[in-house]
Design a protein around this motif. Structure first.
Motif, PDB file in Angstrom:
ATOM      1  N   ASN A 203       0.859  -1.237  -0.025  1.00  0.00           N
ATOM      2  CA  ASN A 203       0.057  -0.142  -0.003  1.00  0.00           C
ATOM      3  C   ASN A 203       0.827   1.228   0.066  1.00  0.00           C
ATOM      4  O   ASN A 203       0.360   2.321   0.296  1.00  0.00           O
ATOM      5  CB  ASN A 203      -0.881   0.049   1.219  1.00  0.00           C
ATOM      6  N   ALA A 204       2.256   1.052  -0.356  1.00  0.00           N
ATOM      7  CA  ALA A 204       2.996   2.300  -0.357  1.00  0.00           C
ATOM      8  C   ALA A 204       2.640   3.599  -1.149  1.00  0.00           C
ATOM      9  O   ALA A 204       1.954   3.221  -2.488  1.00  0.00           O
ATOM     10  CB  ALA A 204       4.254   1.811  -1.013  1.00  0.00           C
ATOM     11  N   GLN A 205       2.472   4.665  -0.925  1.00  0.00           N
ATOM     12  CA  GLN A 205       1.866   5.812  -1.313  1.00  0.00           C
ATOM     13  C   GLN A 205       2.870   6.802  -1.705  1.00  0.00           C
ATOM     14  O   GLN A 205       2.357   7.769  -2.432  1.00  0.00           O
ATOM     15  CB  GLN A 205       0.978   6.405  -0.574  1.00  0.00           C
ATOM     16  N   SER A 206       3.895   6.624  -1.041  1.00  0.00           N
ATOM     17  CA  SER A 206       5.014   7.684  -1.345  1.00  0.00           C
ATOM     18  C   SER A 206       6.265   7.268  -1.924  1.00  0.00           C
ATOM     19  O   SER A 206       6.784   6.194  -1.352  1.00  0.00           O
ATOM     20  CB  SER A 206       4.949   8.786  -0.202  1.00  0.00           C
ATOM     21  N   VAL A 207       7.256   8.192  -2.520  1.00  0.00           N
ATOM     22  CA  VAL A 207       8.550   7.779  -2.878  1.00  0.00           C
ATOM     23  C   VAL A 207       9.437   8.767  -2.950  1.00  0.00           C
ATOM     24  O   VAL A 207       8.915  10.108  -3.402  1.00  0.00           O
ATOM     25  CB  VAL A 207       8.531   7.194  -4.416  1.00  0.00           C
ATOM     26  N   GLY A 208      10.498   8.507  -2.233  1.00  0.00           N
ATOM     27  CA  GLY A 208      11.745   9.960  -2.195  1.00  0.00           C
ATOM     28  C   GLY A 208      12.775   9.380  -3.197  1.00  0.00           C
ATOM     29  O   GLY A 208      13.173   8.282  -3.111  1.00  0.00           O
ATOM     30  N   PHE A 209      13.367  10.393  -4.176  1.00  0.00           N
ATOM     31  CA  PHE A 209      14.330   9.963  -4.986  1.00  0.00           C
ATOM     32  C   PHE A 209      15.613  10.909  -4.572  1.00  0.00           C
ATOM     33  O   PHE A 209      15.442  12.181  -4.359  1.00  0.00           O
ATOM     34  CB  PHE A 209      13.936  10.717  -6.336  1.00  0.00           C
ATOM     35  N   ILE A 210      16.589  10.261  -4.578  1.00  0.00           N
ATOM     36  CA  ILE A 210      18.085  10.968  -4.505  1.00  0.00           C
ATOM     37  C   ILE A 210      18.718  10.939  -5.810  1.00  0.00           C
ATOM     38  O   ILE A 210      19.053   9.384  -6.116  1.00  0.00           O
ATOM     39  CB  ILE A 210      18.832  10.268  -3.128  1.00  0.00           C
ATOM     40  N   GLY A 211      18.863  11.708  -6.582  1.00  0.00           N
ATOM     41  CA  GLY A 211      19.264  11.590  -8.019  1.00  0.00           C
ATOM     42  C   GLY A 211      17.967  11.819  -8.655  1.00  0.00           C
ATOM     43  O   GLY A 211      16.950  10.719  -8.472  1.00  0.00           O
ATOM     44  N   CYS A 212      17.820  12.417  -9.605  1.00  0.00           N
ATOM     45  CA  CYS A 212      16.421  12.776 -10.516  1.00  0.00           C
ATOM     46  C   CYS A 212      16.756  12.508 -11.998  1.00  0.00           C
ATOM     47  O   CYS A 212      16.064  13.225 -12.705  1.00  0.00           O
ATOM     48  CB  CYS A 212      15.982  14.043  -9.962  1.00  0.00           C
ATOM     49  N   GLY A 213      17.746  11.761 -12.630  1.00  0.00           N
ATOM     50  CA  GLY A 213      17.827  11.433 -14.058  1.00  0.00           C
ATOM     51  C   GLY A 213      17.019  10.357 -14.604  1.00  0.00           C
ATOM     52  O   GLY A 213      15.696  10.023 -14.086  1.00  0.00           O
ATOM     53  N   VAL A 214      17.673   9.791 -15.248  1.00  0.00           N
ATOM     54  CA  VAL A 214      16.884   8.693 -16.028  1.00  0.00           C
ATOM     55  C   VAL A 214      16.381   7.652 -15.128  1.00  0.00           C
ATOM     56  O   VAL A 214      15.261   7.171 -15.295  1.00  0.00           O
ATOM     57  CB  VAL A 214      17.781   7.979 -17.096  1.00  0.00           C
ATOM     58  N   GLN A 215      17.156   7.259 -14.292  1.00  0.00           N
ATOM     59  CA  GLN A 215      16.745   6.106 -13.457  1.00  0.00           C
ATOM     60  C   GLN A 215      15.565   6.491 -12.417  1.00  0.00           C
ATOM     61  O   GLN A 215      14.823   5.683 -12.191  1.00  0.00           O
ATOM     62  CB  GLN A 215      17.802   5.483 -12.345  1.00  0.00           C
ATOM     63  N   ALA A 216      15.480   7.518 -12.019  1.00  0.00           N
ATOM     64  CA  ALA A 216      14.434   7.992 -11.159  1.00  0.00           C
ATOM     65  C   ALA A 216      13.240   8.014 -12.024  1.00  0.00           C
ATOM     66  O   ALA A 216      12.186   7.633 -11.589  1.00  0.00           O
ATOM     67  CB  ALA A 216      14.961   9.460 -10.953  1.00  0.00           C
ATOM     68  N   ARG A 217      13.291   8.556 -13.036  1.00  0.00           N
ATOM     69  CA  ARG A 217      12.087   8.314 -14.075  1.00  0.00           C
ATOM     70  C   ARG A 217      11.443   7.053 -14.278  1.00  0.00           C
ATOM     71  O   ARG A 217      10.469   6.763 -14.005  1.00  0.00           O
ATOM     72  CB  ARG A 217      12.189   9.260 -15.452  1.00  0.00           C
ATOM     73  N   SER A 218      12.186   6.127 -14.604  1.00  0.00           N
ATOM     74  CA  SER A 218      12.151   4.729 -14.805  1.00  0.00           C
ATOM     75  C   SER A 218      11.647   4.149 -13.528  1.00  0.00           C
ATOM     76  O   SER A 218      10.551   3.292 -13.823  1.00  0.00           O
ATOM     77  CB  SER A 218      13.484   4.077 -15.375  1.00  0.00           C
TER      78      SER A 218
END
Length: 319
Positions: free
Chosen positions: A129-144
């Motif tokens: 039921n995960a509803q949130s995600v945090g990104f460290i680094g916002c390039g190609v891998q973040a979007r994928s």
């Protein structure tokens, strides 16, 4: 020379292969590897010391009847040259005859297979039921990874932190276009301390001083660490209650470990085969730390080639 296909990243992106199909195909391939139906070699890598990272993977099977060889270079200076940070190619051969079947650009495969590996692990370790995600680094891998996790979890919001303002803003805009709330995190701690899922994908540069403390991660959260664990402080990693790597054999052969060896509970094959049955722990977080797995490249390269042939896409060379 026999004719072969050439597939560009643009062509591969046009095939309509979604994140769930990618995760399913990787999970199937991992299960087949567990029974020795797919054979792989440990990933090899060279780091010249200036931020560049060169790697190769090798895998083979008789069903599907391919041998896949990938070579990729990660160059952090490429965006300044108006080039993608990751470039390379995958060669696909007939595993019986050795004849070349396809050469494809490696950008799309690398992006989606990495997120696909994370997705397979997240299915086993994360809160459904995960509803949130945090990104460290916002390039190609973040979007994928955002695409993959949106397909698997009822996401509502993201937090993004990175060194490049443009990448951070692009990721947030992409998330908002998908109907999610998106905030620029004020600090690394702000990005990872109150979210259900975490993705770290910083530049593969061992000169980076670790700046992430695993003790900031809340109980029950899941972290997909795609960047060799570079930004994480080793001395804090015991805060994770469950630690899995992509391949324990590959990890043992690597001179620099992605995580202290005594913390590792098992690998992706253990999770998929059922050898280890993890339980979501609301009191302590879990993580999947990996350096890249040949089985992921093999599975998605084969899928991309088969789908392109079915749709009559790509360029036939030597016909």
């Amino acid at each position: 020379m026999a004719a072969f296909h050439y597939l560009s990243d643009d062509t591969l992106e046009q095939l309509g292969i979604d994140a769930v199909e990618i995760a399913d195909r990787i999970e199937q391939a991992v299960a087949e590897k567990a029974r020795d139906a797919i054979l792989t070699a440990p990933k090899s890598a060279v780091l010249p010391g200036d931020g560049r990272y060169m790697m190769s993977t090798l895998a083979t099977a008789d069903a599907p009847p391919f041998t896949a060889v990938k070579t990729v270079t990660v160059s952090p200076d490429n965006p300044g040259r108006d080039l993608p940070a990751i470039n390379g190619a995958i060669s696909l051969f007939d595993s019986q005859t050795g004849l070349l079947k396809c050469v494809m650009e490696a950008g799309w495969v690398t992006a989606v297979r990495t997120a696909g590996l994370s997705a397979v692990a997240a299915r086993k370790l994360a809160d459904p039921n995960a509803q949130s995600v945090g990104f460290i680094g916002c390039g190609v891998q973040a979007r994928s990874h955002l695409d993959a996790f949106r397909a698997l979890f009822p996401l509502k919001r993201i937090k993004a932190y990175g060194r490049g303002t443009a990448n951070v803003e692009r990721l947030c805009a992409y998330a908002r276009d998908a109907g999610l709330e998106a905030d620029v995190a004020e600090s690394p701690r702000d990005a990872i301390s109150d979210v259900d899922l975490i993705v770290t994908s910083v530049t593969l540069d061992y000169t980076i001083e670790p700046f992430l403390d695993a003790r900031w991660v809340k109980g029950g959260a899941f972290a997909a660490i795609t960047d060799l664990g570079i930004p994480w402080m080793d001395e804090t990693m015991s805060a994770f209650g469950q630690v899995f790597v992509d391949d324990t054999e590959q990890e043992a052969a690597s001179p620099k470990k992605v995580v202290p060896a005594d913390l590792v509970n098992g690998d992706l094959t253990d999770l998929v085969s059922g050898k280890i049955t993890p339980k979501h722990d609301s009191e302590r977080p879990a993580t999947f730390v990996f350096r890249g797995l040949a089985i992921g490249d093999f599975a998605i390269a084969a899928l991309g080639y088969e789908r392109a042939v079915e749709k009559g896409l790509g360029t036939v060379v030597g016909a």
